[in-house]
Enzyme design. Structure first.
Site, mmCIF file in Angstrom:
data_model
loop_
_atom_site.group_PDB
_atom_site.id
_atom_site.type_symbol
_atom_site.label_atom_id
_atom_site.label_comp_id
_atom_site.label_asym_id
_atom_site.label_seq_id
_atom_site.Cartn_x
_atom_site.Cartn_y
_atom_site.Cartn_z
ATOM 1 N N ARG A 36 0.823 -1.218 0.000
ATOM 2 C CA ARG A 36 0.000 0.000 0.000
ATOM 3 C C ARG A 36 0.852 1.262 0.000
ATOM 4 N NH1 ARG A 36 -5.126 -1.607 3.994
ATOM 5 N NH2 ARG A 36 -6.180 -2.904 2.423
ATOM 6 N N LYS A 197 -21.149 -17.015 0.965
ATOM 7 C CA LYS A 197 -22.571 -16.771 1.196
ATOM 8 C C LYS A 197 -23.214 -15.835 0.173
ATOM 9 C CE LYS A 197 -22.303 -17.478 6.207
ATOM 10 N NZ LYS A 197 -22.602 -16.889 7.530
ATOM 11 N N GLY A 354 -10.214 -9.346 -0.899
ATOM 12 C CA GLY A 354 -9.122 -10.008 -0.198
ATOM 13 C C GLY A 354 -8.869 -11.438 -0.621
ATOM 14 N N GLY A 377 -13.682 -3.402 0.638
ATOM 15 C CA GLY A 377 -15.069 -2.943 0.709
ATOM 16 C C GLY A 377 -15.438 -1.950 -0.367
#
Length: 396
Positions: A36, A197, A354, A377
């Site tokens: 990063r 999920k 991720g 996200g």
């Protein structure tokens, strides 16, 4: 979609408040992954080259508005300096006298790192007074933290109401890649969506069936879709309570002429552990005492055929339990094929999330994809079709 970049704004002689993502892993005071930091280097060096003085705004961890010493950005200053190859000073606060004094002392060619913005409760609350205090420190604002762009915080959204604002090089590259993937893509478009999920990716699936030509569903999510068709998936991970939702998504895909690809054969095992005895069976033939842990070779061949006919690929999530051999084979094979097509110039491939990044690294093909987002996200919310406050604030 348009946004202001570093090339659209005068930086000469300006204090440039630069929002970056320096939320890097640290063990025993040592940064264990500098990715990063490396990714924002171009923006910082460009600001210096254009005569600006970069003042870095960043968060670290989740101190929840409190000063937490182990979450101080001071511990990574040395690594930031090493990566940038420029002197990096540090200020013990991101607003107020300490920040003001450090900025006043900043010399040409130097970079200033301000303390963790989340040490102030006003950051995550996007408090107008806190945002104004940040803005008062500089002349120009640059956002190079796409990973934080889905949050309307003081240092990502509130500050833009006070200063001329632009996207940094990393943000610009990320937005350009994402626009090519779903904003104005070359068709046909294939999306690969995996993971455990359906319930966590409802918005994503609902958006994608309207945007892509082929939707490949893998992982535990695929088991839920198979079960919704009345197929016995044994002891496999599946959300049986989501059957109506799965059928609804399938119906919407049919209306939008989006083909959904589910596994036609699967790899099953009685134990979820490395080297467990496994076998390949038809997707409809999972024994009651077994678990589906990966897609089979016929399913991979169908994915490969879809990729061969595509111009654009968007990938989020593995096709199986990729962390454990031999249940990584479908993900690896599909990733290798996507990488080959990308290298040959036949496919624009954009991936993020991720697990996805970990899977592509494990397959050894991450460098071959057109673009890999580490934003987590923010990448997911963008794929869901949501407006990201930090990005919207950069529009001209």
């Amino acid at each position: 979609m348009g946004w202001t970049t570093l090339d659209d704004i005068d930086l000469d002689g300006k204090i440039v408040l630069t929002r970056v993502d320096l939320n890097v892993p640290v063990e025993d005071g040592r940064v264990t992954d500098t990715t990063r930091i490396e990714r924002v280097k171009d923006t910082v060096l460009d600001i210096l080259e254009k005569g600006g003085k970069p003042v870095l705004l960043a968060h670290f961890g989740r101190p929840k508005g409190q000063v937490v010493p182990e979450m101080s950005l001071s511990q990574i200053r040395g690594t930031v300096q090493e990566v940038f190859g420029r002197p990096v000073r540090f200020a013990a606060d991101c607003v107020g006298p300490a920040a003001e004094a450090a900025i006043a002392a900043l010399g040409a060619g130097e970079v200033l790192l301000l303390e963790n913005t989340r040490f102030h409760a006003g950051e995550e609350k996007n408090d107008p007074d806190f945002a104004a205090a940040l803005a008062a420190l500089g002349d120009v604002y640059v956002n190079d933290a796409f990973s934080a762009a889905h949050r309307a915080h003081g240092s990502t959204e509130g500050i833009t109401r006070h200063l001329p604002s632009a996207a940094g090089r990393l943000m610009d590259a990320e937005l350009s890649a994402l626009d090519k993937a779903l904003g104005s893509p070359e068709r046909p478009v294939v999306a690969v969506v995996g993971g455990a999920k359906v319930s966590t990716k409802l918005d994503l699936l609902s958006n994608l069936v309207r945007k892509v030509d082929v939707l490949v569903i893998g992982g535990g999510m695929a088991n839920t879709f198979l079960a919704a068709q009345g197929i016995d998936v044994g002891k496999s991970l599946a959300e049986h309570e989501m059957a109506d939702t799965a059928r609804d998504i399938s119906a919407r895909a049919a209306e939008a002429a989006c083909e959904i690809l589910l596994p036609v054969d699967v790899v099953i095992a009685r134990e979820f552990k490395a080297g467990a005895a496994s076998e390949i069976v038809a997707a409809s033939a999972c024994p009651p005492d077994a678990m589906i842990l990966d897609a089979g070779p016929d399913s991979v061949a169908r994915v490969a055929a879809a990729l061969a006919g595509a111009k654009t690929l968007v990938w989020n999530g593995p096709l199986g339990a990729f962390e454990i051999e031999p249940f990584d084979r479908a993900t690896n094979a599909a990733a290798v094929e996507a990488a080959r097509l990308t290298r040959e110039g036949r496919l624009i491939s954009v991936a993020g999330g991720g697990d996805t990044v970990a899977a592509l690294n494990k397959a050894g093909v991450a460098e071959d994809f057109t673009y890999i987002s580490t934003a987590g996200g923010a990448f997911l919310e963008w794929m869901e079709g949501k407006t990201l406050p930090g990005v919207a604030a950069l529009e001209p």
